[in-house]
Motif scaffolding. Structure first.
Motif, short mmCIF file in Angstrom:
data_model
loop_
_atom_site.label_atom_id
_atom_site.label_comp_id
_atom_site.label_asym_id
_atom_site.label_seq_id
_atom_site.Cartn_x
_atom_site.Cartn_y
_atom_site.Cartn_z
N ARG A 228 44.13 6.27 49.60
CA ARG A 228 44.07 7.63 50.15
C ARG A 228 42.71 8.31 50.04
NH1 ARG A 228 49.37 10.49 49.64
NH2 ARG A 228 49.75 8.53 50.72
N TRP B 147 40.06 7.56 52.88
CA TRP B 147 40.06 8.07 54.25
C TRP B 147 40.37 9.56 54.34
CZ3 TRP B 147 44.67 10.18 55.55
CH2 TRP B 147 45.81 9.71 54.88
N GLN C 251 49.33 17.15 45.74
CA GLN C 251 47.94 17.07 46.18
C GLN C 251 47.29 18.45 46.17
OE1 GLN C 251 48.11 13.16 49.14
NE2 GLN C 251 47.52 15.12 50.03
N LYS D 36 40.67 20.64 49.27
CA LYS D 36 39.40 21.34 49.10
C LYS D 36 39.57 22.79 49.53
CE LYS D 36 36.68 17.18 49.61
NZ LYS D 36 36.11 16.24 50.59
N ARG E 80 44.56 25.53 48.26
CA ARG E 80 45.96 25.18 48.51
C ARG E 80 46.33 23.91 47.77
NH1 ARG E 80 45.27 30.00 51.04
NH2 ARG E 80 47.01 30.47 52.44
N PHE F 207 55.05 16.91 48.12
CA PHE F 207 55.85 16.37 49.24
C PHE F 207 56.31 14.95 48.97
CE2 PHE F 207 51.34 15.57 50.14
CZ PHE F 207 51.32 14.26 50.57
N VAL G 68 54.33 21.34 54.35
CA VAL G 68 53.88 20.42 55.37
C VAL G 68 55.01 19.52 55.86
CG1 VAL G 68 53.09 18.72 53.67
CG2 VAL G 68 52.01 18.78 55.90
N VAL H 2 54.74 16.09 58.23
CA VAL H 2 53.83 15.20 58.95
C VAL H 2 54.58 13.92 59.31
CG1 VAL H 2 51.90 13.60 58.55
CG2 VAL H 2 51.61 16.03 58.04
N TYR I 11 50.95 11.12 66.05
CA TYR I 11 50.82 11.83 64.78
C TYR I 11 51.20 13.29 65.00
CZ TYR I 11 48.60 14.07 60.71
OH TYR I 11 48.36 14.81 59.59
N ALA J 191 45.98 33.48 55.15
CA ALA J 191 44.72 32.78 55.42
C ALA J 191 44.26 33.27 56.79
CB ALA J 191 44.93 31.28 55.44
N LEU K 291 41.38 29.24 59.90
CA LEU K 291 42.33 28.14 59.83
C LEU K 291 42.33 27.29 61.11
CD1 LEU K 291 44.12 27.30 57.57
CD2 LEU K 291 45.96 28.71 58.49
N PHE L 177 39.98 13.37 60.89
CA PHE L 177 40.94 12.57 60.13
C PHE L 177 41.42 11.36 60.93
CE2 PHE L 177 45.63 12.33 60.69
CZ PHE L 177 45.86 11.27 59.81
O1 6CM Z 1 48.37 13.70 57.18
C1 6CM Z 1 47.35 13.71 56.53
N1 6CM Z 1 47.30 13.40 55.24
C2 6CM Z 1 48.44 13.02 54.44
C3 6CM Z 1 47.98 12.44 53.13
O2 6CM Z 1 47.15 13.31 52.44
C4 6CM Z 1 49.42 14.13 54.20
C5 6CM Z 1 48.76 15.43 54.02
C6 6CM Z 1 49.29 16.56 54.34
C7 6CM Z 1 48.66 17.84 54.03
C8 6CM Z 1 48.04 18.46 55.21
C9 6CM Z 1 47.40 19.74 54.81
C10 6CM Z 1 46.28 20.03 55.70
C11 6CM Z 1 45.54 21.21 55.25
C12 6CM Z 1 44.16 20.82 54.87
C13 6CM Z 1 43.23 21.95 54.91
C14 6CM Z 1 43.18 22.67 53.61
C15 6CM Z 1 44.15 23.82 53.60
C16 6CM Z 1 43.50 25.10 53.34
C17 6CM Z 1 44.21 26.21 54.05
C18 6CM Z 1 43.65 27.53 53.69
C19 6CM Z 1 42.60 28.04 54.63
O3 6CM Z 1 50.33 14.15 55.26
C20 6CM Z 1 46.02 14.07 57.19
C21 6CM Z 1 45.85 15.55 57.17
C22 6CM Z 1 44.62 15.97 57.89
C23 6CM Z 1 44.43 17.46 57.83
C24 6CM Z 1 43.26 17.91 58.60
#
Ligand code: 6CM
Length: 247
Positions: free
Chosen positions: A99, A102, A124, A127, A135, A139, A175, A177, A202, A212, A217, A228
């Motif tokens: 993980r 990537w 998780q 950043k 955040r 999950f 989330v 996904v 996806y 936020a 966002l 990604f």
């Molecule tokens: O699906 C993706 N990654 C998986 C493994 O990590 C998993 C992750 C899900 C979390 C998705 C959260 C995305 C939010 C990231 C931005 C940070 C949030 C800050 C919000 C406040 C302003 O399913 C790939 C996910 C790619 C995300 C771009």
């Protein structure tokens, strides 16, 4: 037969029995089934979906949805990747060992529970995105074979008393996904790295869990999702190129 470590850990061809006796099983089964079905439904012609990124075979769509001023835009992406199988794609998405290699939005990943060979629970942290609070997410993640040459990983928020929401500096996001992959190769031929193509669908819906700024966002999503999907698929192609094809 001699198996390499990698082959043994590929997504199993059938649901692991340990998963079906777990308290989360009914929810995992229902949501995975729904998500996989929805992932393969097209966006073409459907109202409300706007194309926001296109590069080669990759297309990304979003629907602008706000609930009480919070952005909950559903995202849907399609891609086609040559030379890797659906099973391989899902292996690298599901398996936590890869993980950090990537996932660029990730700060820290913890395995909270190992349910079975095909289901895990993760915590998780992501950043921080200025000016919003950091955040985190909790999950379950489940990989399964669905129809012919089709594998999918579904991730969906859950709870755990040892990881309560909003107890640290982090705001808990929610989330759902789904990465659904289907391989094709010419009829009558054996699949090889040279003739296999995997179609990817996806889907992601993130509830930021607290305030936020919408503009920030949406800008982050617009930049990060294409990054990604390109990085992840490129990573899998690279990892697989000197390994035997796993169907
Ligand atoms: O699906 C993706 N990654 C998986 C493994 O990590 C998993 C992750 C899900 C979390 C998705 C959260 C995305 C939010 C990231 C931005 C940070 C949030 C800050 C919000 C406040 C302003 O399913 C790939 C996910 C790619 C995300 C771009």
């Amino acid at each position: 037969t001699v198996h390499t470590r990698d082959q043994i850990e590929l997504p199993p061809p059938a649901i692991d029995n340990r998963l079906t006796v777990h308290p989360l099983w009914p929810e995992i089964d229902r949501i995975s089934t729904e998500q996989i079905q929805a992932a393969f439904e097209g966006v073409g012609g459907e109202i409300g979906w706007q194309l926001f990124a296109e590069e080669g075979d990759m297309r990304m769509y979003r629907r602008e949805v706000e609930v009480d001023g919070m952005v909950m835009d559903p995202l849907k992406a399609m891609h086609k990747v040559r030379g890797v199988s659906a099973r391989e794609m899902c292996h690298y998405f599901f398996n936590p060992r890869y993980r950090y290699e990537w996932e660029t939005t990730l700060e820290q990943m913890t395995i909270v529970e190992e349910i079975s060979s095909d289901a895990l629970v993760f915590h998780q942290t992501f950043k921080r995105i200025w000016p919003a609070s950091q955040r985190d997410a909790l999950f379950w993640s489940h990989v399964r074979a669905s129809s012919e040459n089709t594998f999918a990983v579904t991730n969906h928020s859950t709870t755990n008393t040892e990881y309560p929401a909003n107890s640290s500096a982090c705001i808990r996001l929610f989330v759902t996904v789904c990465l659904a992959c289907r391989s094709t190769y010419p009829a009558g031929e054996q699949p090889t790295r040279d003739n296999i193509t995997t179609s990817i669908a996806y889907c992601s819906t993130v509830n930021p869990g607290g305030w936020a700024p919408a503009g920030v966002l949406r800008a982050v999503y617009k930049r990060e999702y294409p990054k990604f999907l390109k990085r992840f698929t490129g990573y899998v192609v690279d990892q697989c190129k000197d390994k035997p094809l796993a169907i």
